[in-house]
Design an enzyme around this catalytic site. Structure first.
Site, PDB file in Angstrom:
ATOM      1  CB  CYS A   1     -24.384  -5.213 -11.223  1.00  0.00           C
ATOM      2  SG  CYS A   1     -24.474  -4.729  -9.481  1.00  0.00           S
TER       3      CYS A   1
ATOM      4  CG  ASP B   1      -1.990   1.111   1.122  1.00  0.00           C
ATOM      5  OD1 ASP B   1      -2.347   1.503   0.004  1.00  0.00           O
ATOM      6  OD2 ASP B   1      -2.421   1.589   2.171  1.00  0.00           O
TER       7      ASP B   1
ATOM      8  CB  CYS C   1     -14.293   9.273  -2.554  1.00  0.00           C
ATOM      9  SG  CYS C   1     -14.210   7.718  -1.645  1.00  0.00           S
TER      10      CYS C   1
END
Length: 383
Positions: A190, A133, A213
């Site tokens: 979807c 990360d 966000c």
């Protein structure tokens, strides 16, 4: 199944707690650099300047380490036992993203990655590097190339076996390992994740504007949270799981297989907003010791709590009043906004005495442009 190095590698990964393991060639994601450049050019990364600072290295593994030949991608499941949206109506509770309720995932995943790396060197030789990360590695495109899953319309990785609940790590190696077939996108028609976003952070499927966000706003954004998003934050104190939680593929994720280290700590499962509002730096460090939340620092966390308080009811007014003298402008500003929504009379009185003395322009703008709510003091917010 033949006893190849790749097969034994995946068996060892499973034994170390990884739910998924796949292999990609180092040059398996040729379109990543162009896509990243376009995203950065749009400014969609917001305050995440580190994304742009090392963009060239992010474009391809070889740009980061020229000797790399193969990338082993690993996924560790943190599938929560209950729907993360279950506490949405509890205005006095601050919701924390599922991955951050337990131990710091960086420590958990890196420990397992290093153990697997030692095994790989002993079994196959070569040089390698491990990443979790924090390095300039585009994990999600590489995970898709390695067959772990595909980047869904919410831009996160989706797995057939673990839904949207995988934390990723990578091992780059000089070994020529047999690659796995890339995953196939099966989102189909979807659009549940797109519709679930409270702030419309997806301008189109497979595209995220981080500036809208809630995870970005409550974790990465360093300044005041823009006024247009505050009400939509609701009681999301740290991060947002909504687009992940609605993914239909989650029904295949087995929470029993999830690493127990990701189990929610009692104090992080459902924290009281009033308690977070009262944290000073020392108390913040104590409460969030060993948690990834500690990285954002006390000021951003209390800022978030003040926004959540403003979306609740007047029970937190005493704590908000105390924060009007906070040394951090982002905390003072958020407390002012919340007070204006919860107790208009007290807001007006405080404004008369405090506005003339305030020197920070962002805080002054909170006094002069505060959003006033028609709520009655001490009445629950019914929005």
């Amino acid at each position: 199944m033949s006893d190849t190095l790749e097969t034994r590698l995946k068996q060892e990964a499973a034994a170390l707690g990884f739910a998924a393991c796949g292999i990609a060639r180092a040059d398996a994601t040729p379109r990543t650099a162009a896509r990243l450049a376009a995203w950065l050019a749009d400014g969609a990364h917001g305050d995440m300047l580190w994304m742009a600072d090392r963009a060239e290295q992010r474009g391809t593994p070889a740009a980061l380490w020229p000797q790399v030949r193969s990338v082993v991608m690993l996924g560790m499941s943190y599938a929560p036992p209950v729907d993360p949206r279950a506490l949405e109506a509890e205005s006095q509770i601050g919701r924390i993203s599922a991955y951050a309720r337990g131990q710091d995932y960086h420590d958990i995943v890196k420990k397992a990655l290093k153990a697997l790396a030692r095994w790989l060197v002993a079994a196959g030789g070569g040089d390698l590097k491990v990443f979790v990360d924090t390095a300039p590695v585009m994990e999600k495109p590489l995970a898709e190339a390695a067959g772990l899953g595909w980047q869904g319309k919410h831009t996160n990785l989706v797995s057939r076996s673990d839904g949207s609940w995988l934390l990723l790590g990578a091992i780059m190696t000089t070994l020529d390992l047999a690659p796995d077939a890339p995953a196939r996108d099966t989102c189909g028609r979807c659009d549940a994740c797109q519709r679930a976003c409270p702030t419309d952070a997806f301008p189109a499927p497979y595209r995220l504007d981080a500036r809208r966000c809630i995870s970005y706003l409550t974790i990465e954004a360093k300044g005041p949270i823009p006024r247009e998003f505050r009400a939509a934050i609701g009681n999301r104190l740290y991060g947002c799981d909504d687009c992940l939680a609605v993914c239909p593929w989650n029904k295949f994720a087995a929470t029993a297989a999830a690493n127990r280290a990701f189990a929610a700590r009692a104090e992080l499962a459902a924290p009281e907003v009033a308690d977070i509002l009262q944290l000073d730096d020392a108390a913040f460090r104590q409460v969030f010791s060993g948690s990834p939340i500690k990285r954002i620092g006390r000021d951003r966390m209390v800022r978030n709590a003040a926004i959540v308080a403003g979306n609740g009811d007047a029970r937190t007014v005493p704590q908000l009043l105390a924060l009007l003298d906070d040394p951090a402008p982002i905390v003072r500003g958020a407390a002012i906004w919340a007070l204006g929504r919860l107790d208009q009379g007290r807001f007006a009185a405080e404004c008369r005495t405090r506005l003339p003395l305030e020197t920070d322009p962002d805080v002054r703008s909170e006094w002069t442009g505060a959003e006033m709510s028609p709520m009655r003091p001490n009445a629950p917010d019914q929005r």
